[in-house]
Motif scaffolding. Structure first.
Motif, PDB file in Angstrom:
ATOM      1  N   THR A 192     -39.057  24.305  16.745  1.00 29.31           N
ATOM      2  CA  THR A 192     -37.727  23.901  16.261  1.00 29.31           C
ATOM      3  C   THR A 192     -37.728  22.483  15.699  1.00 29.31           C
ATOM      4  N   PHE A 193     -38.866  22.056  15.152  1.00 26.60           N
ATOM      5  CA  PHE A 193     -38.969  20.655  14.729  1.00 26.60           C
ATOM      6  C   PHE A 193     -38.033  20.345  13.555  1.00 26.60           C
ATOM      7  N   ASP A 194     -37.845  21.277  12.633  1.00 27.78           N
ATOM      8  CA  ASP A 194     -36.917  21.043  11.516  1.00 27.78           C
ATOM      9  C   ASP A 194     -35.501  20.800  12.032  1.00 27.78           C
ATOM     10  N   GLN A 195     -35.092  21.601  13.013  1.00 25.46           N
ATOM     11  CA  GLN A 195     -33.763  21.423  13.603  1.00 25.46           C
ATOM     12  C   GLN A 195     -33.678  20.082  14.329  1.00 25.46           C
ATOM     13  N   PHE A 196     -34.761  19.715  15.023  1.00 29.71           N
ATOM     14  CA  PHE A 196     -34.801  18.422  15.711  1.00 29.71           C
ATOM     15  C   PHE A 196     -34.581  17.288  14.712  1.00 29.71           C
ATOM     16  N   GLN A 197     -35.283  17.349  13.575  1.00 32.13           N
ATOM     17  CA  GLN A 197     -35.134  16.304  12.559  1.00 32.13           C
ATOM     18  C   GLN A 197     -33.694  16.239  12.042  1.00 32.13           C
ATOM     19  N   SER A 198     -33.104  17.391  11.769  1.00 31.06           N
ATOM     20  CA  SER A 198     -31.723  17.433  11.261  1.00 31.06           C
ATOM     21  C   SER A 198     -30.759  16.811  12.264  1.00 31.06           C
ATOM     22  N   ASP A 199     -30.906  17.197  13.540  1.00 31.98           N
ATOM     23  CA  ASP A 199     -30.026  16.668  14.589  1.00 31.98           C
ATOM     24  C   ASP A 199     -30.219  15.159  14.749  1.00 31.98           C
ATOM     25  N   PHE A 200     -31.475  14.725  14.707  1.00 33.55           N
ATOM     26  CA  PHE A 200     -31.804  13.298  14.838  1.00 33.55           C
ATOM     27  C   PHE A 200     -31.082  12.486  13.768  1.00 33.55           C
ATOM     28  N   HIS A 201     -31.196  12.903  12.524  1.00 39.62           N
ATOM     29  CA  HIS A 201     -30.586  12.151  11.424  1.00 39.62           C
ATOM     30  C   HIS A 201     -29.059  12.255  11.460  1.00 39.62           C
ATOM     31  N   ALA A 202     -28.541  13.423  11.837  1.00 39.95           N
ATOM     32  CA  ALA A 202     -27.083  13.605  11.897  1.00 39.95           C
ATOM     33  C   ALA A 202     -26.465  12.713  12.970  1.00 39.95           C
ATOM     34  N   GLN A 203     -27.120  12.637  14.137  1.00 38.95           N
ATOM     35  CA  GLN A 203     -26.607  11.803  15.227  1.00 38.95           C
ATOM     36  C   GLN A 203     -26.597  10.336  14.832  1.00 38.95           C
ATOM     37  N   ARG A 204     -27.680   9.883  14.216  1.00 39.03           N
ATOM     38  CA  ARG A 204     -27.759   8.483  13.807  1.00 39.03           C
ATOM     39  C   ARG A 204     -26.721   8.152  12.736  1.00 39.03           C
ATOM     40  N   ALA A 205     -26.420   9.123  11.881  1.00 38.22           N
ATOM     41  CA  ALA A 205     -25.452   8.898  10.811  1.00 38.22           C
ATOM     42  C   ALA A 205     -24.029   8.724  11.371  1.00 38.22           C
ATOM     43  N   GLN A 206     -23.776   9.282  12.566  1.00 40.70           N
ATOM     44  CA  GLN A 206     -22.446   9.146  13.186  1.00 40.70           C
ATOM     45  C   GLN A 206     -22.146   7.695  13.546  1.00 40.70           C
ATOM     46  N   GLY A 207     -23.190   6.920  13.850  1.00 44.32           N
ATOM     47  CA  GLY A 207     -22.980   5.539  14.278  1.00 44.32           C
ATOM     48  C   GLY A 207     -22.595   5.449  15.749  1.00 44.32           C
ATOM     49  N   ASP A 208     -22.379   4.234  16.218  1.00 46.11           N
ATOM     50  CA  ASP A 208     -22.089   3.980  17.628  1.00 46.11           C
ATOM     51  C   ASP A 208     -20.729   4.573  18.006  1.00 46.11           C
ATOM     52  N   ILE A 209     -20.547   4.745  19.312  1.00 46.14           N
ATOM     53  CA  ILE A 209     -19.249   5.219  19.815  1.00 46.14           C
ATOM     54  C   ILE A 209     -18.150   4.245  19.394  1.00 46.14           C
ATOM     55  N   GLU A 210     -16.916   4.760  19.315  1.00 44.29           N
ATOM     56  CA  GLU A 210     -15.787   3.929  18.879  1.00 44.29           C
ATOM     57  C   GLU A 210     -15.540   2.801  19.898  1.00 44.29           C
ATOM     58  N   PRO A 211     -15.228   1.599  19.399  1.00 44.06           N
ATOM     59  CA  PRO A 211     -14.898   0.512  20.344  1.00 44.06           C
ATOM     60  C   PRO A 211     -13.631   0.854  21.137  1.00 44.06           C
ATOM     61  N   LEU A 212     -13.513   0.260  22.306  1.00 44.65           N
ATOM     62  CA  LEU A 212     -12.308   0.498  23.136  1.00 44.65           C
ATOM     63  C   LEU A 212     -11.128  -0.273  22.553  1.00 44.65           C
TER      64      LEU A 212
END
Length: 376
Positions: A356-376
């Protein structure tokens, strides 16, 4: 426990390879990330703490250790493993890169490099033979050939001359290394960004025969796109049944991209150096702990991380101790960054094993693109 050094490929998904390096000091799961212990220590970390993150191997630095405390002293005191209290494998680089990058007043010839120490100005000569001797005195498990790290950019003529010199030095390194069962010597492919030179370098190295092969001369300022262009073909030129090591890489997305192109081993100072300067790697990208947004935040840096910084301390505390220049800041943030890197490697190994390495790569890049959690 094996008395030999051997590599077994356990699986493959696309070009990404899952494997294990077996050595007398233990197994190295690949893809592997090697924390850098430049001067006999991973800065701000205890060896036991480094091991707890999942690291199977450390990198030691020939140039720094030969100058201080000296390889001869480390040998008299029982070798580098005993000296720094690390019983797993150690890879030592050849010293070539540091000679080129840190030493002023260096003079290079066919014989080797004469340079002045950046510590006290004393004169030293490093040759393939001396590099092999130093690494033998240190007792490292994986020894790197002495080479010239070709600067970037280099025109084809300069690059070709540099590559050919490194290949002659590779032959001398092999002869000086001798017969050392249980220890490995890695050759280093050079050739800058020129495909024909990389091909020629690989042919010459394969003729000499090594226990592993490195892709050298990258991560020297060429940028990720150019590095990936070279990695699209360079690892394929190296033997399928030997480990492939990309030297000096890198950022998390560099590492994922390199594994996708057939690389088995990497090292970089980035997670440790960044930890000391307040840069924190997470699944959602890089955050800067010194930013004011963290000063009232009771949440952990990453709620899914098992490191002590995330389990036991808030962003607000980590922001405070960094601002106050307390030593615990570098300790906790370095531990977190090393844990993140080892978790990333473990995630990739699992994905390759599961196809599932292709899926791993997609998830990795998608998560990083979201950025940090919203500030409080």
């Amino acid at each position: 426990m094996t008395r030999r050094f051997e590599f077994e490929k356990l699986g493959q998904d696309g070009k990404a390879r899952l494997g294990v390096i077996r050595s007398p000091r233990g197994e190295i799961r690949t893809p592997a990330f090697m924390p850098v212990g430049t001067a006999g220590t991973v800065k701000a970390m205890m060896p036991e703490s480094v091991a707890s993150t999942g690291a199977d191997i450390l990198l030691g630095n020939t140039y720094h250790l030969m100058l201080r405390p000296t390889a001869e002293r480390i040998d008299r005191l029982g070798g580098l493993h005993k000296f720094m209290n690390w019983d797993k494998p150690i890879l030592t680089d050849s010293g070539g890169f540091q000679v080129m990058s840190l030493s002023n007043l260096r003079k290079m010839s066919e014989e080797g490099v004469t340079f002045k120490s950046h510590i006290d100005g004393s004169r030293h000569t490093l040759t393939p033979e001396r590099s092999m001797e130093i690494q033998r005195l240190l007792g490292s498990d994986i020894v790197m050939c002495f080479d010239e790290c070709t600067p970037f950019p280099a025109d084809p003529k300069v690059s070709m001359e540099s590559m050919r010199l490194s290949m002659r030095w590779a032959q001398r390194s092999r002869e000086a290394f001798g017969d050392r069962p249980g220890h490995a010597l890695f050759g280093i492919q050079q050739g800058s960004i020129y495909r024909d030179q990389r091909e020629r370098s690989a042919e010459l190295l394969k003729a000499i025969e090594f226990e592993g092969y490195a892709v050298g001369g990258l991560a020297v300022g060429e940028g990720q796109d150019t590095m990936f262009e070279v990695l699209d073909y360079a690892p394929d030129m190296l033997p399928e049944d030997k480990p492939r090591y990309l030297m000096g890489v890198g950022k998390p997305d560099d590492i994922v991209g390199a594994v996708a192109r057939g690389i088995d081993m990497m090292d970089c100072v980035l997670p440790t150096r960044s930890g000391r300067t307040g840069q924190v790697f997470t699944r959602h990208g890089v955050l800067n702990i010194k930013n004011a947004r963290h000063q009232d935040d009771p949440r952990p840096v990453d709620e899914s991380c098992s490191c002590p910084a995330c389990r036991n301390y808030s962003r607000a505390y980590l922001h405070h101790v960094f601002r106050a220049q307390e030593m615990i800041s570098g300790m906790l943030l370095t531990w977190h960054n090393l844990q993140y890197y080892q978790d990333l490697m473990q995630g990739m190994r699992g994905a390759i094993a599961g196809g599932t390495f292709d899926q791993f790569q997609s998830d990795f890049h998608a998560q990083r693109a979201q950025g940090d959690i919203e500030p409080l």
